[in-house]
Design a protein around this motif. Structure first.
Motif, PDB file in Angstrom:
ATOM      1  N   ARG A   1       0.844  -1.207   0.000  1.00  0.00           N
ATOM      2  CA  ARG A   1       0.000   0.000   0.000  1.00  0.00           C
ATOM      3  C   ARG A   1       0.871   1.246   0.000  1.00  0.00           C
ATOM      4  NH1 ARG A   1      -1.313   3.564   3.796  1.00  0.00           N
ATOM      5  NH2 ARG A   1      -0.360   2.377   5.496  1.00  0.00           N
TER       6      ARG A   1
ATOM      7  N   GLN B   1       1.550   3.581  -3.282  1.00  0.00           N
ATOM      8  CA  GLN B   1       1.103   4.990  -3.274  1.00  0.00           C
ATOM      9  C   GLN B   1       2.283   5.925  -3.543  1.00  0.00           C
ATOM     10  OE1 GLN B   1      -0.644   5.755   0.600  1.00  0.00           O
ATOM     11  NE2 GLN B   1      -2.485   4.575   0.164  1.00  0.00           N
TER      12      GLN B   1
ATOM     13  N   LYS C   1      -4.280   5.316  -3.852  1.00  0.00           N
ATOM     14  CA  LYS C   1      -4.045   6.742  -3.633  1.00  0.00           C
ATOM     15  C   LYS C   1      -2.695   7.187  -4.181  1.00  0.00           C
ATOM     16  CE  LYS C   1      -6.801   7.374   0.533  1.00  0.00           C
ATOM     17  NZ  LYS C   1      -7.113   6.200   1.344  1.00  0.00           N
ATOM     18  N   TYR C   2      -2.527   8.488  -4.260  1.00  0.00           N
ATOM     19  CA  TYR C   2      -1.230   9.131  -4.514  1.00  0.00           C
ATOM     20  C   TYR C   2      -1.266  10.432  -3.739  1.00  0.00           C
ATOM     21  CZ  TYR C   2      -4.047  11.768  -7.836  1.00  0.00           C
ATOM     22  OH  TYR C   2      -5.029  12.547  -8.389  1.00  0.00           O
TER      23      TYR C   2
ATOM     24  N   SER D   1      -1.705  13.867  -2.144  1.00  0.00           N
ATOM     25  CA  SER D   1      -2.666  14.952  -2.337  1.00  0.00           C
ATOM     26  C   SER D   1      -2.064  16.177  -3.021  1.00  0.00           C
ATOM     27  CB  SER D   1      -3.216  15.363  -0.966  1.00  0.00           C
ATOM     28  OG  SER D   1      -2.145  15.631  -0.064  1.00  0.00           O
TER      29      SER D   1
ATOM     30  N   ASN E   1      10.405  13.407   4.930  1.00  0.00           N
ATOM     31  CA  ASN E   1       9.709  12.128   5.086  1.00  0.00           C
ATOM     32  C   ASN E   1      10.610  10.946   4.664  1.00  0.00           C
ATOM     33  OD1 ASN E   1       8.070  10.175   3.083  1.00  0.00           O
ATOM     34  ND2 ASN E   1       6.822  10.519   4.904  1.00  0.00           N
TER      35      ASN E   1
ATOM     36  N   THR F   1       0.128  19.245   4.477  1.00  0.00           N
ATOM     37  CA  THR F   1      -0.710  18.036   4.547  1.00  0.00           C
ATOM     38  C   THR F   1      -0.041  16.821   3.898  1.00  0.00           C
ATOM     39  OG1 THR F   1      -1.930  18.400   2.480  1.00  0.00           O
ATOM     40  CG2 THR F   1      -2.826  19.438   4.457  1.00  0.00           C
TER      41      THR F   1
ATOM     42  N   GLY G   1       0.508  13.699   5.981  1.00  0.00           N
ATOM     43  CA  GLY G   1      -0.615  12.876   6.403  1.00  0.00           C
ATOM     44  C   GLY G   1      -1.371  13.503   7.555  1.00  0.00           C
TER      45      GLY G   1
ATOM     46  N   SER H   1      -4.487   9.217  12.432  1.00  0.00           N
ATOM     47  CA  SER H   1      -3.704   8.437  11.468  1.00  0.00           C
ATOM     48  C   SER H   1      -3.839   6.947  11.783  1.00  0.00           C
ATOM     49  CB  SER H   1      -2.236   8.883  11.564  1.00  0.00           C
ATOM     50  OG  SER H   1      -1.389   7.956  10.933  1.00  0.00           O
ATOM     51  N   PRO H   2      -4.753   6.263  11.087  1.00  0.00           N
ATOM     52  CA  PRO H   2      -5.064   4.875  11.466  1.00  0.00           C
ATOM     53  C   PRO H   2      -3.880   3.912  11.321  1.00  0.00           C
ATOM     54  CG  PRO H   2      -6.166   5.492   9.402  1.00  0.00           C
ATOM     55  CD  PRO H   2      -5.588   6.738   9.979  1.00  0.00           C
ATOM     56  N   ASN H   3      -2.965   4.192  10.394  1.00  0.00           N
ATOM     57  CA  ASN H   3      -1.893   3.216  10.133  1.00  0.00           C
ATOM     58  C   ASN H   3      -0.643   3.411  10.976  1.00  0.00           C
ATOM     59  OD1 ASN H   3      -3.218   1.906   7.751  1.00  0.00           O
ATOM     60  ND2 ASN H   3      -3.053   3.975   6.929  1.00  0.00           N
TER      61      ASN H   3
ATOM     62  N   LYS I   1       7.660   3.184   9.717  1.00  0.00           N
ATOM     63  CA  LYS I   1       7.732   4.606  10.046  1.00  0.00           C
ATOM     64  C   LYS I   1       8.644   4.765  11.264  1.00  0.00           C
ATOM     65  CE  LYS I   1       3.515   6.955   8.843  1.00  0.00           C
ATOM     66  NZ  LYS I   1       2.130   7.301   9.221  1.00  0.00           N
TER      67      LYS I   1
ATOM     68  N   ASN J   1       3.657  11.361  11.802  1.00  0.00           N
ATOM     69  CA  ASN J   1       3.285  12.386  10.818  1.00  0.00           C
ATOM     70  C   ASN J   1       3.517  13.791  11.392  1.00  0.00           C
ATOM     71  OD1 ASN J   1       2.360  10.095   9.527  1.00  0.00           O
ATOM     72  ND2 ASN J   1       0.228  10.749   9.350  1.00  0.00           N
TER      73      ASN J   1
HETATM   74  N1  ACO Z   1      -2.052  12.346   0.231  1.00  0.00           N
HETATM   75  C1  ACO Z   1      -2.853  11.302  -0.048  1.00  0.00           C
HETATM   76  N2  ACO Z   1      -3.159  10.357   0.861  1.00  0.00           N
HETATM   77  C2  ACO Z   1      -2.621  10.490   2.092  1.00  0.00           C
HETATM   78  C3  ACO Z   1      -1.757  11.542   2.439  1.00  0.00           C
HETATM   79  C4  ACO Z   1      -1.480  12.505   1.447  1.00  0.00           C
HETATM   80  N3  ACO Z   1      -0.715  13.568   1.668  1.00  0.00           N
HETATM   81  N4  ACO Z   1      -1.381  11.395   3.724  1.00  0.00           N
HETATM   82  C5  ACO Z   1      -1.989  10.283   4.176  1.00  0.00           C
HETATM   83  N5  ACO Z   1      -2.744   9.751   3.202  1.00  0.00           N
HETATM   84  C6  ACO Z   1      -3.587   8.577   3.303  1.00  0.00           C
HETATM   85  C7  ACO Z   1      -2.796   7.351   3.699  1.00  0.00           C
HETATM   86  O1  ACO Z   1      -2.200   6.777   2.559  1.00  0.00           O
HETATM   87  C8  ACO Z   1      -3.842   6.487   4.321  1.00  0.00           C
HETATM   88  O2  ACO Z   1      -4.658   5.913   3.317  1.00  0.00           O
HETATM   89  P1  ACO Z   1      -5.033   4.348   3.224  1.00  0.00           P
HETATM   90  O3  ACO Z   1      -5.067   3.834   4.637  1.00  0.00           O
HETATM   91  O4  ACO Z   1      -6.327   4.323   2.520  1.00  0.00           O
HETATM   92  O5  ACO Z   1      -3.962   3.732   2.436  1.00  0.00           O
HETATM   93  C9  ACO Z   1      -4.716   7.505   5.039  1.00  0.00           C
HETATM   94  O6  ACO Z   1      -4.477   8.748   4.369  1.00  0.00           O
HETATM   95  C10 ACO Z   1      -4.427   7.635   6.512  1.00  0.00           C
HETATM   96  O7  ACO Z   1      -3.108   8.137   6.760  1.00  0.00           O
HETATM   97  P2  ACO Z   1      -2.029   7.402   7.672  1.00  0.00           P
HETATM   98  O8  ACO Z   1      -2.681   6.393   8.540  1.00  0.00           O
HETATM   99  O9  ACO Z   1      -1.211   8.440   8.337  1.00  0.00           O
HETATM  100  O10 ACO Z   1      -1.192   6.620   6.554  1.00  0.00           O
HETATM  101  P3  ACO Z   1       0.330   6.204   6.506  1.00  0.00           P
HETATM  102  O11 ACO Z   1       0.753   5.536   7.757  1.00  0.00           O
HETATM  103  O12 ACO Z   1       0.532   5.459   5.241  1.00  0.00           O
HETATM  104  O13 ACO Z   1       1.147   7.599   6.438  1.00  0.00           O
HETATM  105  C11 ACO Z   1       2.408   8.802   4.757  1.00  0.00           C
HETATM  106  C12 ACO Z   1       1.024   8.465   5.331  1.00  0.00           C
HETATM  107  C13 ACO Z   1       3.201   9.578   5.802  1.00  0.00           C
HETATM  108  C14 ACO Z   1       2.191   9.655   3.509  1.00  0.00           C
HETATM  109  C15 ACO Z   1       3.142   7.481   4.437  1.00  0.00           C
HETATM  110  O14 ACO Z   1       2.343   6.651   3.623  1.00  0.00           O
HETATM  111  C16 ACO Z   1       4.460   7.671   3.740  1.00  0.00           C
HETATM  112  O15 ACO Z   1       5.450   8.020   4.363  1.00  0.00           O
HETATM  113  N6  ACO Z   1       4.514   7.389   2.408  1.00  0.00           N
HETATM  114  C17 ACO Z   1       5.724   7.415   1.617  1.00  0.00           C
HETATM  115  C18 ACO Z   1       6.037   8.789   1.149  1.00  0.00           C
HETATM  116  C19 ACO Z   1       5.189   9.230  -0.020  1.00  0.00           C
HETATM  117  O16 ACO Z   1       4.267   8.571  -0.448  1.00  0.00           O
HETATM  118  N7  ACO Z   1       5.516  10.360  -0.569  1.00  0.00           N
HETATM  119  C20 ACO Z   1       4.820  10.819  -1.751  1.00  0.00           C
HETATM  120  C21 ACO Z   1       4.897  12.272  -1.908  1.00  0.00           C
HETATM  121  S1  ACO Z   1       6.510  12.851  -2.129  1.00  0.00           S
HETATM  122  C22 ACO Z   1       6.895  12.735  -3.764  1.00  0.00           C
HETATM  123  O17 ACO Z   1       6.427  11.912  -4.431  1.00  0.00           O
HETATM  124  C23 ACO Z   1       7.848  13.722  -4.374  1.00  0.00           C
END
Ligand code: ACO
Length: 309
Positions: free
Chosen positions: A35, A39, A105-106, A108, A134, A195, A198, A204-206, A216, A220
């Motif tokens: 997941r 994403q 997702k991707y 926001s 991050n 934002t 997250g 933050s459920p995860n 992690k 967040n």
């Molecule tokens: N945009 C879209 N969705 C988001 C965002 C955001 N900014 N922040 C959180 N969410 C989503 C999570 O994916 C999660 O969705 P899901 O359970 O349906 O999959 C939900 O919101 C709840 O959030 P959390 O429980 O906090 O989720 P998680 O533990 O995954 O933390 C975080 C979110 C910090 C973004 C983590 O997934 C992460 O570190 N991801 C890797 C970094 C990343 O994806 N970066 C992309 C942007 S940077 C770039 O691409 C240049």
């Protein structure tokens, strides 16, 4: 799944030894990683679109060459990440189809438009700056292929961040109109960038499970605070302002305090109602459909080569 396997996995995590593709892992750990890494990969791909919008309109040849290279780097990051997800048994075609069907997702942030050249600078400086905060933490994630991909990605992101800051510096030190363009861009991007980390820890459920698994390393809110602390002095160094009347330095904690994030807007954007969600998905769908013949030709060629060998 035996208690013995689970115990060995728990020990490996506790000993800070990385989990590798061939190791036994709980199904929920695998699912969480697919997941998050999926994403993350999609964010890199969709993230090419807002900046790609300015490649043909970059103000100089030098800026254009830099932007082209930077956008190409993002495609490379997506490739490392899709490959890391594949080591967990995920299928790349399936992930892409889920993205264009709105089932994965991707980030926001990529649903906001790039209205001016300054927005390209702001993405490099602020968006990639937030991504680094991050991703530096993710370099120590417990899953080996993900952590190793992050090391390389962070090196490239720090170049992106500096080129964004440098482009912003040129605008902030330019004519009155250029400085205004820079400020407008900071005004539009500041809050959406916050934002990216997250929801708040309480929402933050995860987080709890991902922290326990050492995916992690910081929450967040901790990473968001780190970004604000790093970035406010940079905004000030540019002679620009942060669009937050509640922002203030707290001498005692050694951190900036900042105003309330508009979480309703965040959830609406994640749910598909941001300014550019439809446009982004439509662009990815078009690329996927128009690239079908290339994928088919490449597979047919590979099969023929294998037969000949
Ligand atoms: N945009 C879209 N969705 C988001 C965002 C955001 N900014 N922040 C959180 N969410 C989503 C999570 O994916 C999660 O969705 P899901 O359970 O349906 O999959 C939900 O919101 C709840 O959030 P959390 O429980 O906090 O989720 P998680 O533990 O995954 O933390 C975080 C979110 C910090 C973004 C983590 O997934 C992460 O570190 N991801 C890797 C970094 C990343 O994806 N970066 C992309 C942007 S940077 C770039 O691409 C240049």
């Amino acid at each position: 799944e035996s208690a013995e396997q689970q115990a060995k996995f728990d020990q490996t995590i506790a000993a800070e030894i990385s989990i590798e593709p061939r190791d036994w892992m709980p199904e929920a750990y695998r699912k969480t990683l697919i997941r998050q890494i999926g994403q993350h990969a999609h964010s890199e791909v969709v993230g090419m679109l807002p900046e790609g919008n300015w490649i043909t309109r970059a103000p100089t040849l030098r800026r254009k060459a830099v932007l082209l290279a930077k956008v190409q780097d993002e495609a490379g990051h997506a490739l490392y990440l899709y490959s890391a997800a594949e080591t967990l048994g995920a299928d790349r075609n399936d992930m892409v189809e889920k993205l264009i069907d709105g089932k994965m997702k991707y980030s926001s942030i990529f649903n906001y438009p790039t209205l001016s050249w300054a927005d390209v600078a702001a993405i490099g400086w602020l968006v990639d700056g937030a991504a680094i905060v991050n991703q530096v933490a993710l370099c120590r994630a417990s899953y080996g292929p993900y952590a190793r991909a992050m090391v390389r990605v962070c090196k490239e992101e720090s170049f992106h961040q500096r080129q964004g800051f440098e482009a912003m510096m040129a605008l902030a030190g330019g004519t009155k109109a250029q400085k205004q363009m820079a400020q407008d861009s900071v005004n539009r991007f500041w809050w959406p960038v916050l934002t990216m980390f997250g929801p708040c820890d309480d929402d933050s459920p995860n987080s709890a499970q991902s922290m326990a698994w050492n995916i992690k390393r910081f929450s967040n809110d901790e990473l968001r605070q780190k970004f604000v602390d790093n970035t406010v002095p940079q905004v000030e160094a540019l002679g620009l302002t942060v669009p937050d009347p509640d922002l203030k330095w707290n001498e005692e904690t050694g951190h900036y305090e900042f105003g309330e994030i508009n979480w309703d807007e965040f959830y609406a954007v994640v749910a598909g109602q941001g300014p550019c969600n439809h446009e982004r998905i439509a662009a990815r769908r078009k690329a996927w459909e128009e690239g079908r013949w290339v994928r088919e030709a490449a597979s047919a060629y590979a099969a023929r080569r294998q037969q000949a060998a």
